[in-house]
Design a protein around this motif. Structure first.
Motif, mmCIF file in Angstrom:
data_model
loop_
_atom_site.group_PDB
_atom_site.id
_atom_site.type_symbol
_atom_site.label_atom_id
_atom_site.label_comp_id
_atom_site.label_asym_id
_atom_site.label_seq_id
_atom_site.Cartn_x
_atom_site.Cartn_y
_atom_site.Cartn_z
ATOM 1 N N UNK A 42 3.727 -6.090 3.463
ATOM 2 C CA UNK A 42 5.178 -5.868 3.500
ATOM 3 C C UNK A 42 5.896 -6.665 2.417
ATOM 4 N N UNK A 43 5.482 -7.910 2.226
ATOM 5 C CA UNK A 43 6.138 -8.752 1.224
ATOM 6 C C UNK A 43 5.903 -8.197 -0.184
ATOM 7 N N UNK A 44 4.668 -7.819 -0.480
ATOM 8 C CA UNK A 44 4.374 -7.270 -1.804
ATOM 9 C C UNK A 44 5.136 -5.968 -2.040
ATOM 10 N N UNK A 45 5.274 -5.164 -0.991
ATOM 11 C CA UNK A 45 6.053 -3.933 -1.117
ATOM 12 C C UNK A 45 7.506 -4.251 -1.451
ATOM 13 N N UNK A 46 8.014 -5.330 -0.889
ATOM 14 C CA UNK A 46 9.379 -5.752 -1.202
ATOM 15 C C UNK A 46 9.540 -6.143 -2.660
ATOM 16 N N UNK A 47 8.576 -6.891 -3.173
ATOM 17 C CA UNK A 47 8.629 -7.296 -4.582
ATOM 18 C C UNK A 47 8.534 -6.078 -5.505
ATOM 19 N N UNK A 48 7.611 -5.178 -5.201
ATOM 20 C CA UNK A 48 7.437 -3.996 -6.055
ATOM 21 C C UNK A 48 8.683 -3.117 -6.013
ATOM 22 N N UNK A 49 9.233 -2.918 -4.816
ATOM 23 C CA UNK A 49 10.442 -2.116 -4.693
ATOM 24 C C UNK A 49 11.628 -2.755 -5.387
ATOM 25 N N UNK A 50 11.744 -4.072 -5.262
ATOM 26 C CA UNK A 50 12.870 -4.784 -5.858
ATOM 27 C C UNK A 50 12.810 -4.775 -7.381
ATOM 28 N N UNK A 100 5.673 -12.384 -11.717
ATOM 29 C CA UNK A 100 4.761 -11.660 -10.828
ATOM 30 C C UNK A 100 3.390 -11.547 -11.493
ATOM 31 N N UNK A 101 2.384 -12.039 -10.825
ATOM 32 C CA UNK A 101 1.025 -11.990 -11.371
ATOM 33 C C UNK A 101 0.113 -11.057 -10.580
ATOM 34 N N UNK A 102 0.577 -10.577 -9.461
ATOM 35 C CA UNK A 102 -0.236 -9.724 -8.592
ATOM 36 C C UNK A 102 -0.401 -8.327 -9.205
ATOM 37 N N UNK A 103 -1.643 -7.955 -9.489
ATOM 38 C CA UNK A 103 -1.917 -6.668 -10.134
ATOM 39 C C UNK A 103 -1.482 -5.481 -9.284
ATOM 40 N N UNK A 104 -1.546 -5.630 -7.987
ATOM 41 C CA UNK A 104 -1.154 -4.553 -7.072
ATOM 42 C C UNK A 104 0.333 -4.223 -7.250
ATOM 43 N N UNK A 105 1.149 -5.244 -7.350
ATOM 44 C CA UNK A 105 2.588 -5.061 -7.542
ATOM 45 C C UNK A 105 2.871 -4.492 -8.930
ATOM 46 N N UNK A 106 2.238 -5.058 -9.936
ATOM 47 C CA UNK A 106 2.477 -4.621 -11.320
ATOM 48 C C UNK A 106 2.059 -3.166 -11.520
ATOM 49 N N UNK A 107 0.955 -2.783 -10.904
ATOM 50 C CA UNK A 107 0.487 -1.403 -11.035
ATOM 51 C C UNK A 107 1.445 -0.429 -10.350
ATOM 52 N N UNK A 108 1.963 -0.810 -9.195
ATOM 53 C CA UNK A 108 2.920 0.057 -8.494
ATOM 54 C C UNK A 108 4.181 0.263 -9.324
ATOM 55 N N UNK A 109 4.634 -0.790 -9.992
ATOM 56 C CA UNK A 109 5.801 -0.674 -10.873
ATOM 57 C C UNK A 109 5.466 0.234 -12.055
ATOM 58 N N UNK A 110 4.283 0.031 -12.630
ATOM 59 C CA UNK A 110 3.864 0.823 -13.798
ATOM 60 C C UNK A 110 3.847 2.317 -13.523
ATOM 61 N N UNK A 111 3.446 2.717 -12.304
ATOM 62 C CA UNK A 111 3.252 4.146 -12.020
ATOM 63 C C UNK A 111 4.341 4.765 -11.155
#
Length: 200
Positions: A42-50, A100-111
């Motif tokens: 949930x937290x990572x989803x918040x960062x990616x969405x934000x 942000x260093x988490x690849x999961x978050x960065x990839x979600x933003x990228x795509x």
């Protein structure tokens, strides 16, 4: 994460236009709700969405210049429609400016803009949340997509990509010049998944 979501949200409030900021907050909470539904972080989803639109305040010319400076490769379609670059650039900004260093978050933003074949559930959630957040205007098919978003991520992906390609076909003369190849490939991928699912 070293910086809290609230700190990043306050920083984005200073650089994004009011409407874009409201959209960003909407995507944050929609992504977090979907993450709860599908068992994602949930937290990572918040960062990616934000942060998904953290580079959206730049003009087309500024995006092209920033990509050149950061050695980000731009496709012919992206050169014609530089607004598409905000996803690639946003992933860089999320890392370099917001820590942000988490690849999961960065990839979600990228795509989150074009999509791609075989996305992870986390990537799908951010992509879909961007499309369905409560502030989005109601367009044909939106209610069906919003229902699918909390039941079947692949179905929601198919419906969104179908809507997107249909809209771009209607508003531009040549699909080849205006639609990112990843979007077409993603549509073909999720269309085939749907065909198999329906045929099963």
């Amino acid at each position: 994460m070293e910086r809290s979501l609230e700190e990043i949200q306050e920083e984005l409030k200073k650089v994004l236009k009011k409407k874009r900021y409201s959209h960003t907050v909407g995507v944050r909470y929609t992504a977090q709700a979907m993450a709860m539904c599908f068992g994602e972080d949930i937290e990572k989803a918040g960062y990616a969405g934000m942060l998904h639109d953290c580079a959206k305040y730049l003009t087309d010319e500024e995006m092209l210049l920033e990509c050149k400076k950061r050695r980000i490769v731009c496709s012919d379609t992206e050169k014609l429609r530089p607004s598409l670059l905000h996803a690639k650039l946003g992933a860089c900004y999320a890392r370099d400016i917001y820590g942000i260093e988490d690849d999961k978050i960065l990839s979600a933003i990228r795509w989150h803009t074009t999509g791609k074949p075989g996305m992870s559930n986390f990537e799908k959630i951010v992509f879909i949340a961007d499309y369905i957040e409560p502030g989005r205007k109601i367009i044909p098919g939106m209610e069906e997509i919003r229902r699918a978003a909390f039941c079947n991520l692949d179905e929601a992906m198919f419906l969104i990509l179908e809507n997107t390609l249909s809209y771009l076909d209607d508003t531009s003369g040549s699909r080849r010049d205006t639609i990112d190849a990843y979007t077409e490939d993603a549509y073909d991928f999720y269309k085939e998944l749907r065909r198999r699912r329906k045929g099963a």
